[in-house]
Design a protein around this motif. Structure first.
Motif, PDB file in Angstrom:
ATOM      1  N   MET A 172       0.854  -1.184   0.000  1.00  0.00           N
ATOM      2  CA  MET A 172       0.000   0.000   0.000  1.00  0.00           C
ATOM      3  C   MET A 172       0.895   1.241   0.000  1.00  0.00           C
ATOM      4  N   PRO A 173       0.436   2.343  -0.611  1.00  0.00           N
ATOM      5  CA  PRO A 173      -0.908   2.556  -1.145  1.00  0.00           C
ATOM      6  C   PRO A 173      -0.999   2.345  -2.656  1.00  0.00           C
ATOM      7  N   GLY A 174      -0.256   1.390  -3.182  1.00  0.00           N
ATOM      8  CA  GLY A 174      -0.228   1.196  -4.620  1.00  0.00           C
ATOM      9  C   GLY A 174      -1.377   0.362  -5.153  1.00  0.00           C
ATOM     10  N   LEU A 175      -1.256  -0.961  -5.033  1.00  0.00           N
ATOM     11  CA  LEU A 175      -2.260  -1.852  -5.600  1.00  0.00           C
ATOM     12  C   LEU A 175      -2.252  -3.154  -4.823  1.00  0.00           C
ATOM     13  N   TYR A 225      -4.142   3.309  -4.551  1.00  0.00           N
ATOM     14  CA  TYR A 225      -4.301   4.351  -5.574  1.00  0.00           C
ATOM     15  C   TYR A 225      -4.407   3.755  -6.976  1.00  0.00           C
ATOM     16  N   ASP A 226      -3.399   2.986  -7.386  1.00  0.00           N
ATOM     17  CA  ASP A 226      -3.471   2.319  -8.693  1.00  0.00           C
ATOM     18  C   ASP A 226      -4.572   1.267  -8.718  1.00  0.00           C
ATOM     19  N   GLY A 227      -4.822   0.639  -7.572  1.00  0.00           N
ATOM     20  CA  GLY A 227      -5.871  -0.375  -7.510  1.00  0.00           C
ATOM     21  C   GLY A 227      -7.236   0.197  -7.820  1.00  0.00           C
ATOM     22  N   ASP A 228      -7.561   1.340  -7.224  1.00  0.00           N
ATOM     23  CA  ASP A 228      -8.849   1.980  -7.500  1.00  0.00           C
ATOM     24  C   ASP A 228      -8.965   2.371  -8.968  1.00  0.00           C
ATOM     25  N   ASP A 247      -1.520 -10.607 -16.975  1.00  0.00           N
ATOM     26  CA  ASP A 247      -1.767  -9.668 -18.066  1.00  0.00           C
ATOM     27  C   ASP A 247      -1.207  -8.283 -17.811  1.00  0.00           C
ATOM     28  N   ILE A 248      -1.086  -7.892 -16.535  1.00  0.00           N
ATOM     29  CA  ILE A 248      -0.750  -6.495 -16.244  1.00  0.00           C
ATOM     30  C   ILE A 248      -0.038  -6.385 -14.911  1.00  0.00           C
ATOM     31  N   ILE A 249       0.845  -5.404 -14.830  1.00  0.00           N
ATOM     32  CA  ILE A 249       1.504  -5.065 -13.572  1.00  0.00           C
ATOM     33  C   ILE A 249       1.270  -3.587 -13.313  1.00  0.00           C
ATOM     34  N   GLY A 250       1.014  -3.257 -12.056  1.00  0.00           N
ATOM     35  CA  GLY A 250       0.832  -1.867 -11.660  1.00  0.00           C
ATOM     36  C   GLY A 250       1.199  -1.715 -10.198  1.00  0.00           C
ATOM     37  N   GLY A 251       0.820  -0.581  -9.630  1.00  0.00           N
ATOM     38  CA  GLY A 251       1.157  -0.327  -8.241  1.00  0.00           C
ATOM     39  C   GLY A 251       2.522   0.311  -8.118  1.00  0.00           C
ATOM     40  N   ASN A 252       2.625   1.584  -8.530  1.00  0.00           N
ATOM     41  CA  ASN A 252       3.873   2.346  -8.446  1.00  0.00           C
ATOM     42  C   ASN A 252       4.969   1.776  -9.351  1.00  0.00           C
TER      43      ASN A 252
END
Length: 293
Positions: free
Chosen positions: A47-50, A60-63, A96-101
């Motif tokens: 947190m606060p990424g995904l 943040y990215d999760g939302d 399929d995807i990577i995110g969270g900062n």
């Protein structure tokens, strides 16, 4: 007794079941998904990424990703993994995807299809408040921690006398900093800021680099971008996600999302004056999104 860090960084790894999205919509046949109509997401747990909690993506990215997936008619499936293997998992089709900062870099753009930015950032140094370090010189001849796979590591290794320790999680790095096994940490700014806001008794501070040194652009540059990364064969999906992300910037909903996770500084929403993606993975005329309200 569990260390306090687990109170906010833990929990994501335990959840690996599909998360229901919004009403079904026609799925673009050009999407290359590991499962039909399902968007599998690498969950690295900070947190606060995904992260995945209580039946939905959060952070943040999760939302942002949950909203975009809902609008595209995709069901979210979290796949817990360590950060060190997440990019390779996207490249090989495990997820399929990577995110969270996830920071945009030219090297990553050469191998991944990257979305428009979800936010902006500047790196910094986490140290004791009594130290208050914020320059490259402050790190010389010191024991410094950072994260496995971070793009700025070659620049960090250039610093004179720096002894570098690498970690697979912010949790482990902060524990070593608190224990005195390292003297400073250069990590993921939103994750560290969130951790410090939840634990003011630690006596730590995270200060942005003030150098802005052109010889250390990944470490000290202003307005760097956080993005989602997909495989190159999923460029159509990356483009559609970018459209949804840009809509959240146009309405300035990104700031409302950020406020929920402590991302209130204007640096989180201010792009670099240098449009560095044009000619790399964006065509002439593209500009980074910003709030229009």
């Amino acid at each position: 007794m569990r260390h306090p860090l687990y109170q906010f960084l833990g929990g994501a790894v335990a959840l690996a079941t599909s998360l229901a999205s919004g009403p079904a919509a026609a799925i673009d046949p050009s999407y290359h998904l590991s499962e039909e109509n399902v968007l599998s997401v690498a969950i690295t747990g900070d947190m606060p990424g995904l992260v995945a909690r209580d039946g939905k993506l959060t952070g943040y990215d999760g939302d942002i990703l949950q909203i975009a997936a809902d609008r595209l008619g995709l069901t979210i499936k979290p796949v817990p993994m360590e950060w060190s293997g997440a990019i390779a998992a996207v490249q090989t089709g495990r997820v399929d995807i990577i995110g969270g900062n996830v920071a945009w870099t030219k090297q990553r753009a050469d191998t991944l299809a990257m979305t428009d930015p979800t936010g902006y950032f500047q790196n910094g140094i986490t140290s004791k408040k009594s130290s208050g370090w914020h320059t490259l010189k402050d790190l010389e001849n010191r024991k410094v921690g950072s994260m496995t796979g971070f793009s700025f590591l070659p620049e960090l290794r250039k610093l004179h006398g720096l002894e570098l320790s690498l970690y697979d999680s912010t949790d482990a790095a902060l524990r070593d900093l608190l224990a005195g096994r390292i003297e400073a940490l250069v990590g993921d700014p939103p994750v560290i800021d969130y951790a410090l806001s939840q634990n003011p008794d630690w006596g730590l501070v995270n200060l942005a680099f003030t150098d802005n040194d052109p010889d250390f652009p990944l470490l000290t540059g202003l307005g760097r971008q956080y993005v989602f990364g997909l495989s190159k064969e999923n460029s159509a999906l990356a483009a559609d996600l970018s459209t949804q992300i840009r809509a959240l910037w146009t309405s300035c909903e990104v700031k409302a999302i950020g406020k929920r996770y402590g991302n209130i500084g204007e640096a989180n929403y201010t792009p670099s004056a240098e449009n560095f993606r044009v000619g790399a993975d964006r065509a002439a005329g593209w500009t980074p999104p910003a709030c229009e309200k």
